[in-house]
Design an enzyme around this catalytic site. Structure first.
Site, PDB file in Angstrom:
ATOM      1  N   CYS A 257      -3.055  -0.966   6.636  1.00 32.28           N
ATOM      2  CA  CYS A 257      -2.671  -1.317   8.017  1.00 32.28           C
ATOM      3  C   CYS A 257      -3.909  -1.536   8.878  1.00 32.28           C
ATOM      4  O   CYS A 257      -3.938  -2.434   9.733  1.00 32.28           O
ATOM      5  CB  CYS A 257      -1.813  -0.206   8.628  1.00 32.28           C
TER       6      CYS A 257
HETATM    7  C1  BEZ Z   1      -1.610   1.592   3.999  1.00 26.21           C
HETATM    8  O1  BEZ Z   1      -1.612   1.058   5.092  1.00 26.21           O
HETATM    9  O2  BEZ Z   1      -2.615   1.583   3.297  1.00 26.21           O
HETATM   10  C2  BEZ Z   1      -0.377   2.232   3.437  1.00 26.21           C
HETATM   11  C3  BEZ Z   1       0.574   2.778   4.279  1.00 26.21           C
HETATM   12  C4  BEZ Z   1       1.697   3.380   3.736  1.00 26.21           C
HETATM   13  C5  BEZ Z   1       1.870   3.403   2.372  1.00 26.21           C
HETATM   14  C6  BEZ Z   1       0.933   2.814   1.532  1.00 26.21           C
HETATM   15  C7  BEZ Z   1      -0.197   2.217   2.058  1.00 26.21           C
END
Ligand code: BEZ
Length: 219
Positions: free
Chosen positions: A46
Site C-alpha cells: 500500500c
Molecule cells: C501490503 O500492503 O503490503 C499488504 C496489506 C495487506 C495484506 C498483504 C499485503
C-alpha cells in the site's frame, strides 16, 4: 462479483478524509474520478501504491481527473502514514485525499471488501479495488486485485485514456492499445456514418469472413 459494478450509480456517501469531510457526489462534481482502496495503513505494498499515485497525480490532473484513496484506518493514522509514503517516494507530496473507514461501511457499499483478508482483531479489510467514476456519477470501470498484487499505475492511465476517448467518440480501444495507436470504430456505427464521423478516414481489416466489423481509425 456481487455489489457495486460498472453501470451502477456511485452511492452518495459522506466520508471522513485527510482533506476533511467529503460527500462523494460533491467531490466528483462533473469530473472523472478514481476511487481506490488499500488494505491498511503502514503496510508495504500500500505504501508503494499510494506513493505511485502521488507520483502520477499530475498525469491525472492534466486529464481533469480527481483522485480519492481509501484505507480503513482513521484519519489521524493516515496523516502519520502519509509522512512515510512521501519519504519513501522521494518527498513527492500526497496531494489527493485519503478516506477513512474504521466501521467498514464504505468498503461494503463500494464493493471493496477482500473476502480473504482480516485485521488482527478479525475485522474485514478492503481489497485493492479501483473504480473510475464518470461525471454522471456512474461506475465506468473497476479493477479488483487481492492484497498480494500491487497495481500498475500505467495501466490505470491507459484504461482511463481509453474511457476518456470513448466518452468523446464512437470508438473502442483494442487489445494492448496505448495513446497514439489506432482505435476501432464502434459496431453501432455504419460505414456511411463512419465516413462522415471520422475525418481521418478508416481502414477495414480483410478477414476470412469478409465481414467488415474491424475498422481502424485515429481520433
Ligand atoms: C501490503 O500492503 O503490503 C499488504 C496489506 C495487506 C495484506 C498483504 C499485503
Amino acid at each position: 462479483m456481487p455489489g457495486l459494478t460498472i453501470g451502477d450509480n456511485l452511492p452518495n456517501l459522506k466520508v471522513e478524509t485527510t482533506h476533511g469531510t467529503i460527500n462523494l457526489h460533491d467531490y466528483v462534481q462533473d469530473s472523472f474520478t478514481i476511487i481506490f482502496s488499500h488494505p491498511g495503513d503502514f503496510t508495504p505494498v500500500c505504501t508503494t501504491e499510494l506513493g505511485a499515485m502521488a507520483a502520477y497525480a499530475e498525469k491525472f490532473n492534466q486529464r481533469g481527473v480527481k483522485l480519492l484513496g481509501l484505507s480503513c484506518d482513521d484519519v489521524e493514522s493516515h496523516k502519520e502514514w502519509i509522512k512515510d509514503i512521501e519519504a519513501y517516494n522521494g518527498g513527492k507530496k500526497v496531494t489527493y485525499p485519503i478516506a477513512a473507514d474504521p466501521n467498514r461501511e464504505i468498503i461494503k457499499q463500494l464493493n471493496m471488501v477482500d473476502p480473504d483478508e482480516k485485521d488482527s482483531s478479525g475485522q474485514i479489510l478492503p481489497s485493492r479495488a479501483l473504480h473510475i467514476v464518470g461525471p454522471d456519477k456512474k461506475i465506468k470501470l473497476s479493477f479488483l486485485y487481492p492484497a498480494s498484487t500491487g497495481r500498475n499505475m500505467d495501466e490505470v492511465v491507459r484504461a482511463l485514456d481509453s474511457l476518456l476517448k470513448a466518452s468523446k467518440h464512437k470508438i473502442a480501444t483494442p487489445a494492448n492499445w496505448k495513446e497514439g495507436d489506432a482505435v476501432v470504430i464502434a459496431p453501432s456505427v455504419s460505414n456511411d456514418e463512419a465516413k462522415k464521423m471520422f475525418k481521418n478516414g478508416f481502414e477495414t481489416a480483410d478477414l476470412p469472413s469478409k465481414k467488415d466489423y474491424l475498422r481502424f481509425t485515429h481520433v
